[in-house]
Design a protein around this motif. Structure first.
Motif, PDB file in Angstrom:
ATOM      1  N   PRO A   1      18.212   0.735 -12.353  1.00  0.00           N
ATOM      2  CA  PRO A   1      18.836  -0.042 -11.226  1.00  0.00           C
ATOM      3  C   PRO A   1      20.458  -0.777 -10.736  1.00  0.00           C
ATOM      4  O   PRO A   1      20.959  -0.680  -9.924  1.00  0.00           O
ATOM      5  CB  PRO A   1      17.956  -0.050  -9.942  1.00  0.00           C
ATOM      6  CG  PRO A   1      17.022  -0.671 -11.068  1.00  0.00           C
ATOM      7  CD  PRO A   1      17.004   0.420 -12.569  1.00  0.00           C
ATOM      8  N   ASP A   2      19.958  -2.274 -11.382  1.00  0.00           N
ATOM      9  CA  ASP A   2      20.643  -3.212 -11.381  1.00  0.00           C
ATOM     10  C   ASP A   2      21.133  -3.397 -13.237  1.00  0.00           C
ATOM     11  O   ASP A   2      20.408  -4.441 -13.236  1.00  0.00           O
ATOM     12  CB  ASP A   2      20.432  -4.251 -10.951  1.00  0.00           C
ATOM     13  CG  ASP A   2      20.978  -5.448 -10.284  1.00  0.00           C
ATOM     14  OD1 ASP A   2      22.037  -5.404 -11.044  1.00  0.00           O
ATOM     15  OD2 ASP A   2      20.635  -6.309  -9.590  1.00  0.00           O
ATOM     16  N   PRO A   3      21.795  -2.743 -13.791  1.00  0.00           N
ATOM     17  CA  PRO A   3      22.230  -2.801 -15.236  1.00  0.00           C
ATOM     18  C   PRO A   3      22.767  -4.855 -15.369  1.00  0.00           C
ATOM     19  O   PRO A   3      23.229  -4.882 -16.250  1.00  0.00           O
ATOM     20  CB  PRO A   3      23.469  -2.027 -15.352  1.00  0.00           C
ATOM     21  CG  PRO A   3      24.012  -1.400 -14.291  1.00  0.00           C
ATOM     22  CD  PRO A   3      23.260  -1.393 -13.327  1.00  0.00           C
ATOM     23  N   GLU A   4      23.713  -5.176 -13.802  1.00  0.00           N
ATOM     24  CA  GLU A   4      23.665  -6.885 -14.620  1.00  0.00           C
ATOM     25  C   GLU A   4      22.419  -7.313 -14.661  1.00  0.00           C
ATOM     26  O   GLU A   4      22.900  -8.779 -15.115  1.00  0.00           O
ATOM     27  CB  GLU A   4      24.562  -7.468 -13.088  1.00  0.00           C
ATOM     28  CG  GLU A   4      25.752  -6.148 -13.090  1.00  0.00           C
ATOM     29  CD  GLU A   4      26.443  -6.297 -14.377  1.00  0.00           C
ATOM     30  OE1 GLU A   4      27.562  -6.672 -14.572  1.00  0.00           O
ATOM     31  OE2 GLU A   4      27.250  -5.091 -13.942  1.00  0.00           O
ATOM     32  N   THR A   5      21.373  -7.190 -14.201  1.00  0.00           N
ATOM     33  CA  THR A   5      20.212  -8.322 -14.606  1.00  0.00           C
ATOM     34  C   THR A   5      19.493  -7.631 -15.766  1.00  0.00           C
ATOM     35  O   THR A   5      20.318  -7.174 -16.508  1.00  0.00           O
ATOM     36  CB  THR A   5      19.150  -7.852 -13.577  1.00  0.00           C
ATOM     37  OG1 THR A   5      18.503  -6.877 -13.815  1.00  0.00           O
ATOM     38  CG2 THR A   5      19.375  -8.166 -12.638  1.00  0.00           C
ATOM     39  N   PRO A   6      19.243  -8.724 -16.998  1.00  0.00           N
ATOM     40  CA  PRO A   6      18.190  -8.057 -17.600  1.00  0.00           C
ATOM     41  C   PRO A   6      16.947  -7.276 -17.584  1.00  0.00           C
ATOM     42  O   PRO A   6      16.371  -6.702 -18.720  1.00  0.00           O
ATOM     43  CB  PRO A   6      17.605  -9.741 -18.727  1.00  0.00           C
ATOM     44  CG  PRO A   6      17.574 -10.657 -17.176  1.00  0.00           C
ATOM     45  CD  PRO A   6      18.555  -9.829 -16.257  1.00  0.00           C
ATOM     46  N   LEU A   7      16.590  -7.476 -17.131  1.00  0.00           N
ATOM     47  CA  LEU A   7      15.386  -6.738 -16.470  1.00  0.00           C
ATOM     48  C   LEU A   7      15.959  -5.293 -16.013  1.00  0.00           C
ATOM     49  O   LEU A   7      16.501  -5.407 -14.823  1.00  0.00           O
ATOM     50  CB  LEU A   7      14.470  -7.420 -15.093  1.00  0.00           C
ATOM     51  CG  LEU A   7      12.743  -6.722 -15.734  1.00  0.00           C
ATOM     52  CD1 LEU A   7      12.649  -6.018 -16.555  1.00  0.00           C
ATOM     53  CD2 LEU A   7      12.190  -7.845 -14.581  1.00  0.00           C
ATOM     54  N   ASN A   8      14.830  -4.063 -16.500  1.00  0.00           N
ATOM     55  CA  ASN A   8      15.401  -2.626 -15.770  1.00  0.00           C
ATOM     56  C   ASN A   8      13.653  -2.260 -15.268  1.00  0.00           C
ATOM     57  O   ASN A   8      13.008  -2.206 -14.884  1.00  0.00           O
ATOM     58  CB  ASN A   8      15.182  -1.858 -17.437  1.00  0.00           C
ATOM     59  CG  ASN A   8      15.243  -0.593 -16.552  1.00  0.00           C
ATOM     60  OD1 ASN A   8      14.995  -0.171 -16.070  1.00  0.00           O
ATOM     61  ND2 ASN A   8      16.103   0.026 -17.577  1.00  0.00           N
ATOM     62  N   GLU A   9      14.662  -2.785 -13.774  1.00  0.00           N
ATOM     63  CA  GLU A   9      13.164  -2.515 -12.905  1.00  0.00           C
ATOM     64  C   GLU A   9      12.490  -0.917 -12.783  1.00  0.00           C
ATOM     65  O   GLU A   9      11.463  -0.868 -12.775  1.00  0.00           O
ATOM     66  CB  GLU A   9      14.084  -3.372 -11.095  1.00  0.00           C
ATOM     67  CG  GLU A   9      13.690  -4.654 -11.231  1.00  0.00           C
ATOM     68  CD  GLU A   9      16.011  -4.797 -12.036  1.00  0.00           C
ATOM     69  OE1 GLU A   9      16.227  -6.145 -12.292  1.00  0.00           O
ATOM     70  OE2 GLU A   9      16.447  -3.423 -12.048  1.00  0.00           O
ATOM     71  N   PHE A  10      13.736  -0.662 -13.341  1.00  0.00           N
ATOM     72  CA  PHE A  10      13.030   1.315 -12.958  1.00  0.00           C
ATOM     73  C   PHE A  10      12.114   1.220 -14.074  1.00  0.00           C
ATOM     74  O   PHE A  10      10.735   1.749 -14.547  1.00  0.00           O
ATOM     75  CB  PHE A  10      13.959   1.920 -13.220  1.00  0.00           C
ATOM     76  CG  PHE A  10      13.529   3.757 -13.165  1.00  0.00           C
ATOM     77  CD1 PHE A  10      14.337   4.136 -11.523  1.00  0.00           C
ATOM     78  CD2 PHE A  10      13.500   4.160 -13.922  1.00  0.00           C
ATOM     79  CE1 PHE A  10      13.106   5.267 -12.234  1.00  0.00           C
ATOM     80  CE2 PHE A  10      13.051   5.680 -13.945  1.00  0.00           C
ATOM     81  CZ  PHE A  10      12.673   6.396 -13.272  1.00  0.00           C
ATOM     82  N   ALA A  11      11.754   1.016 -15.495  1.00  0.00           N
ATOM     83  CA  ALA A  11      11.413   1.547 -16.775  1.00  0.00           C
ATOM     84  C   ALA A  11      10.541   0.444 -16.404  1.00  0.00           C
ATOM     85  O   ALA A  11       9.387   0.457 -16.744  1.00  0.00           O
ATOM     86  CB  ALA A  11      11.746   0.683 -17.370  1.00  0.00           C
ATOM     87  N   GLN A  12      10.508  -1.073 -15.442  1.00  0.00           N
ATOM     88  CA  GLN A  12       8.840  -1.960 -15.527  1.00  0.00           C
ATOM     89  C   GLN A  12       8.521  -1.080 -14.384  1.00  0.00           C
ATOM     90  O   GLN A  12       6.926  -1.555 -14.973  1.00  0.00           O
ATOM     91  CB  GLN A  12       9.829  -3.025 -14.742  1.00  0.00           C
ATOM     92  CG  GLN A  12       8.309  -4.090 -14.553  1.00  0.00           C
ATOM     93  CD  GLN A  12       8.855  -5.971 -13.818  1.00  0.00           C
ATOM     94  OE1 GLN A  12       9.792  -5.625 -13.916  1.00  0.00           O
ATOM     95  NE2 GLN A  12       8.184  -6.832 -14.863  1.00  0.00           N
ATOM     96  N   GLU A  13       8.837  -0.721 -13.526  1.00  0.00           N
ATOM     97  CA  GLU A  13       7.791   0.016 -12.900  1.00  0.00           C
ATOM     98  C   GLU A  13       7.452   1.468 -13.139  1.00  0.00           C
ATOM     99  O   GLU A  13       6.116   1.545 -13.183  1.00  0.00           O
ATOM    100  CB  GLU A  13       8.690  -0.010 -11.566  1.00  0.00           C
ATOM    101  CG  GLU A  13       7.947   1.301 -10.219  1.00  0.00           C
ATOM    102  CD  GLU A  13       6.637   0.669  -9.768  1.00  0.00           C
ATOM    103  OE1 GLU A  13       6.026   1.288  -9.234  1.00  0.00           O
ATOM    104  OE2 GLU A  13       6.050  -0.553 -10.155  1.00  0.00           O
TER     105      GLU A  13
END
Length: 150
Positions: free
Chosen positions: A23-35
């Motif tokens: 959802p936010d490619p600008e951050t190093p973390l992929n929030e969708f994958a993490q959830e």
């Protein structure tokens, strides 16, 4: 198509898949994958069957685990026992604590934030293995006569 890919192409395919879901490619973390992986871990910890026949089945491979991974935690959970009458008709009864012979545990998950949908799971054999028997979510198992089939 995936099966026919080389090992390197499979890795690229998976990385591209998760990149598209970020959802936010600008951050190093992929929030969708993490959830997504958090939901899998939760499902494995909370929905793993207890019966010896099912010991090798992970919680994320159960109906409850699958629904939890796909839709997240329900907004409300209701536990019931479904009595069976002499006529063979079954009906979800009032909330009951404990259990009687011939009564099948039912758990209903409500999703209000998605638009008041429900998922009804039943432990048909008393082993803690809840199977999805009915849902009002479009595209999911829809069986309004599920009570009569028990």
């Amino acid at each position: 198509a995936y099966k026919g890919l080389s090992p390197e192409a499979k890795v690229r395919f998976i990385l591209d898949f998760w990149k598209r879901k970020d959802p936010d490619p600008e951050t190093p973390l992929n929030e969708f994958a993490q959830e997504h992986f958090r939901r899998i871990a939760y499902s494995d910890a909370h929905f793993s069957p207890m019966g010896s026949r099912y010991r090798t089945k992970r919680g994320s491979d159960t109906d409850m685990g699958w629904v939890y991974i796909k839709y997240g935690p329900p907004d409300e959970v209701e536990d019931q026992l479904m009595p069976t009458t002499d006529t063979g008709q079954s009906e979800v009864g009032p909330n009951t604590i404990g259990g009687d012979l011939g009564r099948k545990p039912v758990q209903i998950w409500y999703y209000d934030t998605l638009g008041r949908y429900l998922f009804i799971f039943q432990d048909r054999y008393g082993l803690g293995v809840y199977e999805l028997v009915h849902s009002t979510m479009p595209g999911e198992r829809y069986d309004p006569q599920w009570r009569e089939r028990q």
